[in-house]
Scaffold this active site. Structure first.
Site, mmCIF file in Angstrom:
data_model
loop_
_atom_site.group_PDB
_atom_site.id
_atom_site.type_symbol
_atom_site.label_atom_id
_atom_site.label_comp_id
_atom_site.label_asym_id
_atom_site.label_seq_id
_atom_site.Cartn_x
_atom_site.Cartn_y
_atom_site.Cartn_z
ATOM 1 N N GLU A 142 0.821 -1.218 0.000
ATOM 2 C CA GLU A 142 0.000 0.000 0.000
ATOM 3 C C GLU A 142 0.850 1.261 0.000
ATOM 4 O OE1 GLU A 142 -2.964 0.198 3.084
ATOM 5 O OE2 GLU A 142 -4.320 -1.094 1.975
ATOM 6 N N HIS B 267 8.157 -26.618 -1.926
ATOM 7 C CA HIS B 267 7.476 -27.721 -2.609
ATOM 8 C C HIS B 267 6.260 -27.246 -3.399
ATOM 9 C CE1 HIS B 267 9.977 -30.727 -0.483
ATOM 10 N NE2 HIS B 267 10.095 -29.710 0.343
ATOM 11 N N LYS C 101 -14.312 0.054 -3.534
ATOM 12 C CA LYS C 101 -15.389 0.457 -2.621
ATOM 13 C C LYS C 101 -16.471 1.218 -3.388
ATOM 14 C CE LYS C 101 -12.320 1.024 1.357
ATOM 15 N NZ LYS C 101 -11.708 1.971 2.270
HETATM 16 O O1 PA5 Z 1 -3.187 1.432 5.754
HETATM 17 C C1 PA5 Z 1 -4.352 1.802 5.787
HETATM 18 O O2 PA5 Z 1 -4.675 2.893 6.266
HETATM 19 C C2 PA5 Z 1 -5.522 0.939 5.342
HETATM 20 O O3 PA5 Z 1 -5.218 -0.022 4.446
HETATM 21 C C3 PA5 Z 1 -6.252 0.375 6.542
HETATM 22 O O4 PA5 Z 1 -5.373 -0.389 7.343
HETATM 23 C C4 PA5 Z 1 -7.451 -0.492 6.207
HETATM 24 O O5 PA5 Z 1 -8.131 -0.033 5.093
HETATM 25 C C5 PA5 Z 1 -8.419 -0.482 7.384
HETATM 26 O O6 PA5 Z 1 -8.899 0.813 7.596
HETATM 27 P P1 PA5 Z 1 -9.634 1.273 8.904
HETATM 28 O O7 PA5 Z 1 -8.781 0.981 10.078
HETATM 29 O O8 PA5 Z 1 -9.852 2.740 8.712
HETATM 30 O O9 PA5 Z 1 -10.933 0.528 8.989
#
Ligand code: PA5
Length: 447
Positions: free
Chosen positions: A289, A310, A424
């Site tokens: 990310e 494997h 989303k």
């Molecule tokens: O790194 C990030 O901010 C995101 O990927 C979140 O970890 C993930 O989407 C979960 O979001 P939230 O904690 O707002 O529900």
């Protein structure tokens, strides 16, 4: 206690030491941008000084809340997705007995997970297993608006309230979320839940050392003080003032960037200890990310070895040469298992009799490293003296720091995740969410 170490000599060949060390000046600039808050995403740098800024009062509050949950719950469901659960799962899988769930007498509540999937059967089975059991909920969402955890919470909250009544349920629900914003904050205030704050300037995937990770980990009796103490030591060891050659986060970022620009587009995080599987999952979110944007970024993959030799071993050895490997190596396992002698020796394994299983694992690790290097897979090694809370704390911070530097080296903002919104929007449009009427019409025309 020592520190985790980084070895890069087996990554050299396709790239040179000069190429790695040639990045020193650029890395200094990246470190300065992080530490002075002058780079992209500088409103999300709270993780940088998080370990050393956690106060005694915060730790005590987390521990006391964990004690309350321990005293009243047989199971605690951690609701969260991405950064809101992966760190917890990584710590607990690494530090708890793998067969804990088979033990009849438990000292601490079992941790279960929800809100990390919309799988209906999973949720059904979770609700079924919780029927009649005293359970608690730690509901974690930084934004407080993520669909998966919100959905799971709605279902589990109802079940808990129907089982123990609204007041008792209120005492067993803890919300970890933004200080002011989001539906979870509103709900927690309205219902009177105990809450913990995820600081504004700490993004989800960098939040493991906030109550997001610390509270559920504390519920299971793991020392959050050791975890934080490891992170504090790594914060010092990777500071702006630490020379490049001794700064493992800086060198990790430099070597992976040199490999990336030489055509190595995939990094495989490998471990030889299955209990580290979820460290790989946490790491994939962190790097995926943070770097994967603007059509750039190393693709983070992970394998558990020797298991996956494997299944994936053939590809790693002889597939397209676009990969490099980062191995998490553990010096000392916790326990000893010795290979017994067998008078028949039908399996031909008497040559291993008297050896520790770890000695065999270590030779598998060494043999794999040599084979992969021979096959054109550069190898980076991160060595943990032991798998304990202190070194996991070090590892978390090391990877976070390496990630921040890597993002700046790549020229992206490592602290946002705009691409996560695309699915989303489509999902909401397909589900006829109010406010998405235009998108609904457009998307349905494409079906
Ligand atoms: O790194 C990030 O901010 C995101 O990927 C979140 O970890 C993930 O989407 C979960 O979001 P939230 O904690 O707002 O529900």
């Amino acid at each position: 206690m020592g520190n985790i170490t980084l070895t890069i000599d087996k990554a050299l060949g396709i790239i040179t030491k000069e190429q790695v060390y040639g990045k020193e000046e650029k890395i200094k600039e990246c470190l300065a941008a992080l530490h002075n808050g002058t780079g992209a995403g500088n409103d999300f740098l709270g993780w940088l000084r998080l370990p050393s800024s956690i106060t005694e009062a915060e730790l005590t509050d987390i521990e006391q809340t964990a004690d309350l949950l321990r005293a009243t719950c047989e199971a605690v469901v951690v609701i969260g997705i991405g950064g809101s659960y992966l760190g917890t799962k990584a710590v607990l899988e690494a530090l708890h007995n793998s067969f804990d769930w088979l033990q009849k007498e438990r000292k601490n509540p079992v941790i279960l997970y929800a809100g990390h999937t919309i799988g209906e059967d999973y949720l059904y089975e979770l609700c079924e297993v919780l029927k009649g059991r005293p359970f608690g909920i730690i509901n974690i969402s930084k934004s407080g608006t993520t669909t998966e955890p919100a959905l799971a919470f709605r279902i589990l909250k109802k079940q808990l309230e129907e089982t123990v009544g609204k007041e008792k349920a209120r005492q067993r629900i803890v919300a970890v979320t933004d200080a002011k914003k989001g539906a979870l904050r509103t709900l927690a205030t309205q219902e009177g839940y105990k809450t913990f704050v995820i600081p504004d300037d700490v993004g989800g995937r960098f939040s493991v050392l906030t109550p997001v990770g610390l509270l559920p980990v504390a519920v299971t009796g793991v020392s959050i003080r050791d975890l934080v103490s490891g992170a504090v030591d790594m914060e010092k060891a990777t500071g702006e003032d630490v020379p490049f050659a001794g700064n493992i986060a800086a060198r990790y970022a430099a070597v992976r960037h040199a490999l990336y620009t030489s055509g190595k587009k995939i990094e495989i995080l490998a471990n030889f200890h299955p209990k580290l599987h979820y460290i790989g999952e946490w790491w994939k979110q962190l790097y995926g990310e943070s770097e994967g944007k603007e059509h750039k970024g190393i693709f983070p993959a992970s394998v558990d070895l020797t298991t996956d030799l494997h299944s994936m071993g053939q590809w790693i050895q002889e597939g397209e040469r676009s990969i490099f490997e980062t191995v998490i190596s553990v010096e000392r396992p916790d326990h000893t298992v010795i290979v017994p002698t067998d008078s028949e020796n039908l399996d031909g394994l008497n040559f291993l009799a008297g050896k520790r299983v770890d000695e065999i694992n270590k030779m598998a690790e060494l043999g794999t490293q040599l084979a992969h290097v021979d096959g054109g897979v550069p190898n980076i090694r991160i060595t943990l003296p032991e798998v304990n809370a202190y070194y996991i704390g070090q590892l978390f911070y090391f990877f976070e720091k390496g990630c921040g530097i890597s993002g700046y080296l790549l020229g992206v903002n490592p602290f946002d995740q705009p691409g996560v919104e695309a699915y989303k929007r489509n999902m909401f449009a397909l589900l006829d969410k109010p406010g998405f009427e235009k998108e609904t019409k457009a998307i349905k025309a494409r079906l």
